[in-house]
Design a protein around this motif. Sequence first.
Motif, PDB file in Angstrom:
ATOM      1  N   LEU A 151       0.834  -1.205   0.000  1.00 59.75           N
ATOM      2  CA  LEU A 151       0.000   0.000   0.000  1.00 59.75           C
ATOM      3  C   LEU A 151       0.870   1.257   0.000  1.00 59.75           C
ATOM      4  N   GLY A 156      -0.185   5.479  -0.475  1.00 66.35           N
ATOM      5  CA  GLY A 156      -1.290   5.662   0.464  1.00 66.35           C
ATOM      6  C   GLY A 156      -0.844   6.263   1.789  1.00 66.35           C
ATOM      7  N   THR A 157      -1.740   6.987   2.443  1.00 67.89           N
ATOM      8  CA  THR A 157      -1.451   7.525   3.779  1.00 67.89           C
ATOM      9  C   THR A 157      -1.623   6.403   4.799  1.00 67.89           C
ATOM     10  N   ASP A 160      -5.220   5.633   5.129  1.00 71.15           N
ATOM     11  CA  ASP A 160      -5.708   4.800   4.019  1.00 71.15           C
ATOM     12  C   ASP A 160      -5.326   3.337   4.237  1.00 71.15           C
ATOM     13  N   MET A 161      -4.074   3.132   4.639  1.00 72.22           N
ATOM     14  CA  MET A 161      -3.594   1.755   4.854  1.00 72.22           C
ATOM     15  C   MET A 161      -4.370   1.085   5.973  1.00 72.22           C
ATOM     16  N   ALA A 163      -7.364   1.672   6.999  1.00 73.98           N
ATOM     17  CA  ALA A 163      -8.723   1.330   6.536  1.00 73.98           C
ATOM     18  C   ALA A 163      -8.693   0.095   5.641  1.00 73.98           C
ATOM     19  N   ALA A 164      -7.717   0.050   4.727  1.00 73.10           N
ATOM     20  CA  ALA A 164      -7.645  -1.084   3.787  1.00 73.10           C
ATOM     21  C   ALA A 164      -7.318  -2.391   4.494  1.00 73.10           C
ATOM     22  N   GLU A 169      -4.326   2.810  13.047  1.00 73.66           N
ATOM     23  CA  GLU A 169      -3.199   3.539  12.458  1.00 73.66           C
ATOM     24  C   GLU A 169      -1.906   3.242  13.218  1.00 73.66           C
TER      25      GLU A 169
END
Length: 201
Positions: A151, A156-157, A160-161, A163-164, A169
Amino acid sequence: MIRVLLADDQAMVRGALATVLGLEPDIEVVAQVGSGDEVLDAAARTAPDVALLDVQMPGKDGLAVAAELRRARPGCRIIICTTFGRPGYLARAMTAGAVGFVVKDAPPEQLVEAVRRVHSGLRVVDPALAAESLATGEGPLTAREREALRLALDGGTVADMAAALHLTEGTVRNHLSTAIGKLGARNRAEAARLADERGWL
């Protein structure tokens, strides 16, 4: 006759491989596909003895398809035929069930010989790549670290990672930090690039 399935997303390369193999009296190319998603259906229709799979294709990559094909058609011998002779790819290909690994810049007669050898029950691996793979060893990354770096490769931030991957976090930051340390990288972008170059992603 040795029945061969070719999977490569580059039509010109696929056509060239088919031509080279088709010139042999004991080899018949029974299917040609341009993406990993087409391999299983083509194999079900044509019952190949040997499948030549590229690594990087649209849809499923060749390594993922190798594992699925091995389960679906255990009698089909799999050769990974790729431009990217990376040690990590070799290790992952063998784990996925491939019995051959050749690079596309090898002489055509080597490819023909590889098809015959794997069909007869032998393994075929590019010798230079085998030596490099032994020197490099297995990839040091865990499955979660690989996912995070894949990712990161796409820019990706951390949010974002997270969430994926369905992680917090903080957990993603920990995976990235560990991966950066293992690879001796300065940041996550460099770690992702190094891991990709070594075939670990």
